[in-house]
Design a protein around this motif. Sequence first.
Motif, PDB file in Angstrom:
ATOM      1  N   THR A   1     -81.529  -9.874  -0.773  1.00  0.00           N
ATOM      2  CA  THR A   1     -80.303 -10.551  -1.204  1.00  0.00           C
ATOM      3  C   THR A   1     -80.601 -11.703  -2.158  1.00  0.00           C
ATOM      4  OG1 THR A   1     -80.170 -12.317   0.443  1.00  0.00           O
ATOM      5  CG2 THR A   1     -79.419 -10.115   1.100  1.00  0.00           C
TER       6      THR A   1
ATOM      7  N   ASN B   1     -79.694 -14.541  -1.550  1.00  0.00           N
ATOM      8  CA  ASN B   1     -79.967 -15.694  -0.694  1.00  0.00           C
ATOM      9  C   ASN B   1     -81.405 -15.703  -0.197  1.00  0.00           C
ATOM     10  OD1 ASN B   1     -77.214 -16.539  -0.850  1.00  0.00           O
ATOM     11  ND2 ASN B   1     -76.713 -14.865   0.546  1.00  0.00           N
ATOM     12  N   GLY B   2     -82.212 -14.770  -0.702  1.00  0.00           N
ATOM     13  CA  GLY B   2     -83.619 -14.756  -0.363  1.00  0.00           C
ATOM     14  C   GLY B   2     -83.959 -13.998   0.909  1.00  0.00           C
ATOM     15  N   ASN B   3     -83.015 -13.209   1.411  1.00  0.00           N
ATOM     16  CA  ASN B   3     -83.277 -12.465   2.640  1.00  0.00           C
ATOM     17  C   ASN B   3     -83.631 -11.017   2.339  1.00  0.00           C
ATOM     18  OD1 ASN B   3     -82.512 -14.664   4.328  1.00  0.00           O
ATOM     19  ND2 ASN B   3     -80.376 -14.185   3.878  1.00  0.00           N
TER      20      ASN B   3
ATOM     21  N   GLU C   1     -84.669  -9.322   9.485  1.00  0.00           N
ATOM     22  CA  GLU C   1     -84.541 -10.092   8.249  1.00  0.00           C
ATOM     23  C   GLU C   1     -85.762 -10.978   8.070  1.00  0.00           C
ATOM     24  OE1 GLU C   1     -80.851 -12.062   7.230  1.00  0.00           O
ATOM     25  OE2 GLU C   1     -79.789 -10.941   8.794  1.00  0.00           O
ATOM     26  N   HIS C   2     -86.112 -11.212   6.838  1.00  0.00           N
ATOM     27  CA  HIS C   2     -87.142 -12.197   6.514  1.00  0.00           C
ATOM     28  C   HIS C   2     -86.593 -13.063   5.385  1.00  0.00           C
ATOM     29  CE1 HIS C   2     -91.284 -13.811   6.165  1.00  0.00           C
ATOM     30  NE2 HIS C   2     -90.919 -14.002   4.913  1.00  0.00           N
ATOM     31  N   GLU C   3     -86.719 -14.357   5.522  1.00  0.00           N
ATOM     32  CA  GLU C   3     -86.111 -15.251   4.550  1.00  0.00           C
ATOM     33  C   GLU C   3     -87.153 -15.861   3.617  1.00  0.00           C
ATOM     34  OE1 GLU C   3     -83.581 -18.165   6.265  1.00  0.00           O
ATOM     35  OE2 GLU C   3     -83.198 -19.192   4.355  1.00  0.00           O
TER      36      GLU C   3
ATOM     37  N   ASP D   1     -87.521 -18.497   0.040  1.00  0.00           N
ATOM     38  CA  ASP D   1     -86.794 -19.672  -0.432  1.00  0.00           C
ATOM     39  C   ASP D   1     -86.201 -19.496  -1.828  1.00  0.00           C
ATOM     40  OD1 ASP D   1     -89.099 -19.681  -1.813  1.00  0.00           O
ATOM     41  OD2 ASP D   1     -89.767 -21.677  -1.219  1.00  0.00           O
TER      42      ASP D   1
END
Lengths: 569, 305
Positions: A501, A503-505, A519-521, A523
């Motif tokens: 995404t 949003n960095g996910n 999920e992995h986020e 930055d």
Amino acid sequence: MALRNDRAVQAARDIELVEIDDGYTLVGGPEESITQQHDSDRIPEVDVDQEMLSNSGEDPESWLMYGGNYEQHRVTTADLITPDTVSDLELEYELSVGTGSSMEGTPIVVPGDPPVMYQTNGPNHMKAIDPREGEVLWSYTYAVPIGVELCCDDNNRGAAVWGDKVYMTTLDSGVVALNRYTGEEEWYTSTADHEVGYSATWAPVIHDGTIYTGSAGGEYGVLGFEAAIDAESGEIQWQTDTLPEDEWVGASREHGCGTTWMTPTIDEERGVLYTAVANPGPDFDGTVRPGPNFPTCGTIALDLESGEFQWGFQSSPHDVWDYDAVAPRVLLRDVDVDDGPSEMVVGSDKTGWVYMMDAESGQLHERSQEICQHINMWEMIPHISADERIPFVPGAPGGNDWQPPSYNPETGYVYVVHQNFPQDLYWRYEEYSEGNPYWGGGLDDPASEMPDEWNESITAFAAVDPATGERVWRDWIESEDEFYMWGGSMSTATGLVFNGTQNGNLVAYDGESGDRLWEHEFDVPISASPMSWYDPGEEKQYVAVQVGGSGWLRQGTRGDTLAVFSMGA
Amino acid sequence: MCGGNMSQTPTASNTRLAERGDLATALGVDTAGEEDVTWTTLAGRVEPRSDSTFASRGATIRDDLGDRLDPDLIERERDRIAAEIGRLPDVREAGVPDEPEGLYTEVAEPGWRPYDHLLEAGFFERLDETLPRFTAEHVETTARELVLTDRLSSALDDAGFDEGEKTALLSAVANDSERLSRWVPSNQIPDDVEFDTSTIPPLHQRAMGGALLWIRGLDRHLWQNEVLVTEEILDDAAWYVKAMLGGLFVSATAAHDLATAERFTDEQLTAALTAGTAVQIVSQEELLHAVFYITDEMRAPSELR
């Protein structure tokens, strides 16, 4: 050798993307292309043959082309990562590619001991990587000449392999061939003159020793084409203009655009390729190019051997909204329908729908339920008011821009990314006078007034049943920074769908239900499409994705990470 | 395949009362309270107004082009266009074409020959050089001359246009001056616009060529998108094809007149050339919305879900 001592990386880092009146250009690049070898001896010298390419989609150890297979399913048959196990998926390493520019690419992986990954990113930088260790084996930066005109960014979305070579399109509308064992340049072929606006950003695809590549420059009045190039010699075998002469009024065709700026889809059984066709030119003034402007904003099929035109289908005839069709077409062979076609070409387009077309004829089997919202769509013709502005959805980025869909054989669904954001289109009525530019209109992002009907989600990620066009599920995604979701998806034969995404996910969905299972986020935004392979030497399944902002509108914070996740047996 | 209902009058051809009121107002005729505002009623009440510019432009065109055109070819193909107009109910009755080249390709076919002939004769370029762009004043004068041109009115009668349809064509000219103004003669687009102006065909060529491409493109469009197509879309397709052919018929009539120095005054010649192009422009833009841009609200319900 550390990347700070890598001359190819340094050269790429020195290239600056500079905004100009009509887009971007590059300055500060090297005068000659640069190869930096690190540990190239580690690359097994096993040539890639046609059997390997044809079986790429079935072989869990391979991801040998941009779309995973010729049909562009973007699916791995590696089966360690399942809905039940995905929660154990862990980050193996993050590799800095060192260039800090556009990150829209999908790496490819050639099986072996070790496997070898070929990874590209902007501006025309490629690396050979040992993906077990996360170590760079060689790196290469193409010397992009001065004067390239880029509408959107300095993108490169991936490589192609054949024999002992690896190939990349170049921003000056060319294809460069490298020795894939050493990274040394073998040949370069220009397909068109970059000084008149042509460029190239996508991954080429190779079949039977022929490279298939397209054209970009649809904001610069070029004439779109698809080309076939001999993979060994670099000689152009055929080059077919996308716009048939008898479909255009007079010379309006000469700058009618209709570029083909993503990877074509190969139908080995029919001997044809399918490719999306982009917007007509000029973008916003349709009065100077009357008629449907066939086959712009649509899909075409061309004969692989001759380039001869087979059929075309338009999703936005006579377009003035920049609704170019772009995303790679997905070829499905065994869709379960009662009496319709069972072999379909699926096009997910900026118009906000997904089109299921008969692969043989181009006839529409069904159009999906809407993926994004449709607000004030296709308004503003006729040009009834000089001052009127209408916020409209989908905006110029779609719907589905270039983001590749994936097909999951476990669920039978196609997964698509559609933007959902209002823009303003306005027609400027101006008296013509010498020295004053005439644009015929303009586009504002975001819209000056958001329509009440808009649901405030900038992106939809959705599953579509190609047999019926049913939108099975849809995940609405919001972005505080109003970033677009700029990468495509990947499926697994175990029923998962991965997508990154804005949003960095990086998210793993249950392909059937749309539930988020993992999920992995990061930055910074993900603007690329993930891929996966199984390494028998390590007994692990890997998932790789490039991380960093990219794109032509509010691209988001840059990054230069290649992230690799893994799961053991 | 969808079947047509021949007794149904296409909704798009019935100009609304308000539009007819606008039409009357544009022509300076007071029709307050009247419902039956038609070409014929307007023709009896529009005041003739002499316009020397119109006359001189017409004379210039006649002098320049009169001997370059083949009157026999134009008359023959104009009659064939009229025949295709007469055949449209059958085309509509056939519904969705059963192949990507067929019904509408044949309808467009006689239009291509005068188009090619006029192109070779330099007709379109000369019109761009001689006629002004579409301004409100030029459009109003055109409509005024048009409604007073009995010969054109009777020619449209002969070509199969009833009173309501003729009035719709007139309305397309008189009520759309701002829309038409977006279509600019190619020689009036400055060289420094963001696109190359040297390849832009003359305005009147764009109108006629575009209309013919749209008509021909209907076969492929309707055949490919059959699952989306409704009876209303087919009705609208048939009407706007008729309207575009009506515009082409008017253009061909004017071209034939100037090739034979028949009965149009120079003012009427200018008006007919302008009006033929205007009708082709407005009708192709309307066709686009009614037939090609199929939204979810317009489409036929899916039979698969």
